[in-house]
Design a protein around this motif. Structure first.
Motif, PDB file in Angstrom:
ATOM      1  N   LEU A  91      49.061  37.989  34.130  1.00  0.00           N
ATOM      2  CA  LEU A  91      49.140  36.698  34.798  1.00  0.00           C
ATOM      3  C   LEU A  91      47.800  36.517  35.495  1.00  0.00           C
ATOM      4  CD1 LEU A  91      52.665  36.893  36.462  1.00  0.00           C
ATOM      5  CD2 LEU A  91      52.048  35.797  34.310  1.00  0.00           C
ATOM      6  N   ILE A  92      47.121  35.442  35.156  1.00  0.00           N
ATOM      7  CA  ILE A  92      45.804  35.157  35.727  1.00  0.00           C
ATOM      8  C   ILE A  92      45.946  33.971  36.677  1.00  0.00           C
ATOM      9  CG2 ILE A  92      43.414  34.503  35.248  1.00  0.00           C
ATOM     10  CD1 ILE A  92      44.261  37.257  34.039  1.00  0.00           C
ATOM     11  N   ARG A  93      45.649  34.197  37.957  1.00  0.00           N
ATOM     12  CA  ARG A  93      45.646  33.085  38.915  1.00  0.00           C
ATOM     13  C   ARG A  93      44.240  32.487  38.898  1.00  0.00           C
ATOM     14  NH1 ARG A  93      48.774  30.985  42.582  1.00  0.00           N
ATOM     15  NH2 ARG A  93      50.134  32.803  42.769  1.00  0.00           N
ATOM     16  N   LEU A  94      44.153  31.260  38.399  1.00  0.00           N
ATOM     17  CA  LEU A  94      42.868  30.575  38.341  1.00  0.00           C
ATOM     18  C   LEU A  94      42.360  30.283  39.749  1.00  0.00           C
ATOM     19  CD1 LEU A  94      43.640  28.067  35.457  1.00  0.00           C
ATOM     20  CD2 LEU A  94      42.346  30.208  35.316  1.00  0.00           C
ATOM     21  N   ASP A  95      41.052  30.195  39.908  1.00  0.00           N
ATOM     22  CA  ASP A  95      40.472  29.873  41.209  1.00  0.00           C
ATOM     23  C   ASP A  95      41.040  28.559  41.750  1.00  0.00           C
ATOM     24  OD1 ASP A  95      38.965  32.175  41.110  1.00  0.00           O
ATOM     25  OD2 ASP A  95      37.058  31.155  40.709  1.00  0.00           O
ATOM     26  N   GLU A  96      41.423  27.670  40.852  1.00  0.00           N
ATOM     27  CA  GLU A  96      41.974  26.369  41.262  1.00  0.00           C
ATOM     28  C   GLU A  96      43.458  26.438  41.611  1.00  0.00           C
ATOM     29  OE1 GLU A  96      38.412  25.751  38.614  1.00  0.00           O
ATOM     30  OE2 GLU A  96      40.213  26.985  38.479  1.00  0.00           O
ATOM     31  N   GLY A  97      44.118  27.575  41.343  1.00  0.00           N
ATOM     32  CA  GLY A  97      45.506  27.749  41.757  1.00  0.00           C
ATOM     33  C   GLY A  97      46.535  28.068  40.689  1.00  0.00           C
ATOM     34  N   PRO A  98      46.565  27.342  39.566  1.00  0.00           N
ATOM     35  CA  PRO A  98      47.606  27.620  38.571  1.00  0.00           C
ATOM     36  C   PRO A  98      47.510  29.032  37.996  1.00  0.00           C
ATOM     37  CG  PRO A  98      46.619  25.490  38.150  1.00  0.00           C
ATOM     38  CD  PRO A  98      45.774  26.170  39.208  1.00  0.00           C
ATOM     39  N   ILE A  99      48.633  29.516  37.497  1.00  0.00           N
ATOM     40  CA  ILE A  99      48.704  30.831  36.875  1.00  0.00           C
ATOM     41  C   ILE A  99      48.913  30.671  35.373  1.00  0.00           C
ATOM     42  CG2 ILE A  99      50.045  32.965  36.703  1.00  0.00           C
ATOM     43  CD1 ILE A  99      50.641  32.721  39.670  1.00  0.00           C
ATOM     44  N   LEU A 100      48.111  31.384  34.585  1.00  0.00           N
ATOM     45  CA  LEU A 100      48.240  31.394  33.130  1.00  0.00           C
ATOM     46  C   LEU A 100      48.645  32.790  32.681  1.00  0.00           C
ATOM     47  CD1 LEU A 100      46.131  29.011  33.553  1.00  0.00           C
ATOM     48  CD2 LEU A 100      45.307  29.604  31.301  1.00  0.00           C
ATOM     49  N   THR A 101      49.409  32.873  31.608  1.00  0.00           N
ATOM     50  CA  THR A 101      49.655  34.156  30.957  1.00  0.00           C
ATOM     51  C   THR A 101      48.603  34.316  29.872  1.00  0.00           C
ATOM     52  OG1 THR A 101      51.224  33.151  29.417  1.00  0.00           O
ATOM     53  CG2 THR A 101      52.133  34.168  31.385  1.00  0.00           C
ATOM     54  N   SER A 102      48.078  35.517  29.742  1.00  0.00           N
ATOM     55  CA  SER A 102      47.030  35.751  28.764  1.00  0.00           C
ATOM     56  C   SER A 102      46.841  37.252  28.588  1.00  0.00           C
ATOM     57  CB  SER A 102      45.722  35.097  29.230  1.00  0.00           C
ATOM     58  OG  SER A 102      44.728  35.199  28.227  1.00  0.00           O
ATOM     59  N   ASN A 103      45.734  37.608  27.985  1.00  0.00           N
ATOM     60  CA  ASN A 103      45.340  39.006  27.816  1.00  0.00           C
ATOM     61  C   ASN A 103      44.024  39.225  28.541  1.00  0.00           C
ATOM     62  OD1 ASN A 103      46.483  38.191  24.759  1.00  0.00           O
ATOM     63  ND2 ASN A 103      47.386  39.985  25.715  1.00  0.00           N
ATOM     64  N   VAL A 104      43.823  40.443  29.020  1.00  0.00           N
ATOM     65  CA  VAL A 104      42.531  40.847  29.568  1.00  0.00           C
ATOM     66  C   VAL A 104      41.911  41.777  28.538  1.00  0.00           C
ATOM     67  CG1 VAL A 104      41.316  42.034  31.426  1.00  0.00           C
ATOM     68  CG2 VAL A 104      43.311  40.604  31.945  1.00  0.00           C
ATOM     69  N   GLU A 105      40.723  41.421  28.097  1.00  0.00           N
ATOM     70  CA  GLU A 105      40.026  42.179  27.064  1.00  0.00           C
ATOM     71  C   GLU A 105      38.641  42.565  27.567  1.00  0.00           C
ATOM     72  OE1 GLU A 105      42.030  40.055  23.178  1.00  0.00           O
ATOM     73  OE2 GLU A 105      40.043  39.392  23.772  1.00  0.00           O
ATOM     74  N   GLY A 106      37.951  43.390  26.776  1.00  0.00           N
ATOM     75  CA  GLY A 106      36.586  43.765  27.116  1.00  0.00           C
ATOM     76  C   GLY A 106      36.489  44.838  28.177  1.00  0.00           C
ATOM     77  N   ILE A 107      37.599  45.518  28.427  1.00  0.00           N
ATOM     78  CA  ILE A 107      37.655  46.575  29.423  1.00  0.00           C
ATOM     79  C   ILE A 107      38.790  47.509  29.014  1.00  0.00           C
ATOM     80  CG2 ILE A 107      39.153  45.179  30.891  1.00  0.00           C
ATOM     81  CD1 ILE A 107      37.893  46.483  33.338  1.00  0.00           C
ATOM     82  N   PRO A 108      38.660  48.813  29.207  1.00  0.00           N
ATOM     83  CA  PRO A 108      39.787  49.696  28.904  1.00  0.00           C
ATOM     84  C   PRO A 108      41.009  49.308  29.748  1.00  0.00           C
ATOM     85  CG  PRO A 108      37.778  50.980  29.185  1.00  0.00           C
ATOM     86  CD  PRO A 108      37.455  49.568  29.601  1.00  0.00           C
ATOM     87  N   PRO A 109      42.191  49.308  29.157  1.00  0.00           N
ATOM     88  CA  PRO A 109      43.386  48.907  29.898  1.00  0.00           C
ATOM     89  C   PRO A 109      43.586  49.634  31.220  1.00  0.00           C
ATOM     90  CG  PRO A 109      43.915  49.063  27.579  1.00  0.00           C
ATOM     91  CD  PRO A 109      42.520  49.602  27.750  1.00  0.00           C
TER      92      PRO A 109
END
Length: 139
Positions: A91-109
């Motif tokens: 769950l990514i909380r955007l700087d503007e407030g809303p929360i999106l579901t997504s993936n975090v990549e480019g880093i070891p889990p």
């Protein structure tokens, strides 16, 4: 962009089409209620705060922080088992407030952390579908 994308892709509907069209243009759009001013995500017909249908689309920065996450080691859908696990579902909380579901990549889990700054990465999985993914921010 992948030559052949083997995973399920979203099918935009009338309400969600502007969100997906924006991603294809590498723009992250969320709805804003013209009555309350609240930014809203996921796309819907009415503001969840005041029930107004007076909504507009607004581009946001695509920057935020990891609000919550899990590392998936065993995918529920077998198609995601293929060379995809482990992966970070967040769950990514955007700087503007809303929360999106997504993936975090480019880093070891095991290096992902709550409140870690992230920024959007537009993953062009087909010529018609772009998925919003997140990577550690260069802050």
């Amino acid at each position: 962009m992948s030559e052949e994308y083997l995973f399920p892709v979203p099918v935009p509907g009338v309400i969600t089409r502007p969100f997906w069209d924006g991603l294809r243009e590498h723009r992250l759009l969320v709805q804003r209620c013209r009555t309350t001013g609240h930014l809203i995500h996921y796309p819907r017909e009415f503001c969840p705060h005041c029930y107004s249908a007076d909504l507009e689309w607004e581009e946001v920065s695509g920057r935020g922080r990891v609000h919550a996450f899990t590392v998936v080691h065993r995918a529920v859908n077998p198609v995601f088992q293929q060379e995809r696990v482990p992966y970070v579902f967040a769950l990514i909380r955007l700087d503007e407030g809303p929360i999106l579901t997504s993936n975090v990549e480019g880093i070891p889990p095991d290096e992902v952390e709550i409140e870690m700054p992230v920024e959007i990465h537009f993953d062009d999985v087909t010529s018609e579908v772009t998925l919003p993914k997140f990577r550690p921010a260069a802050r």
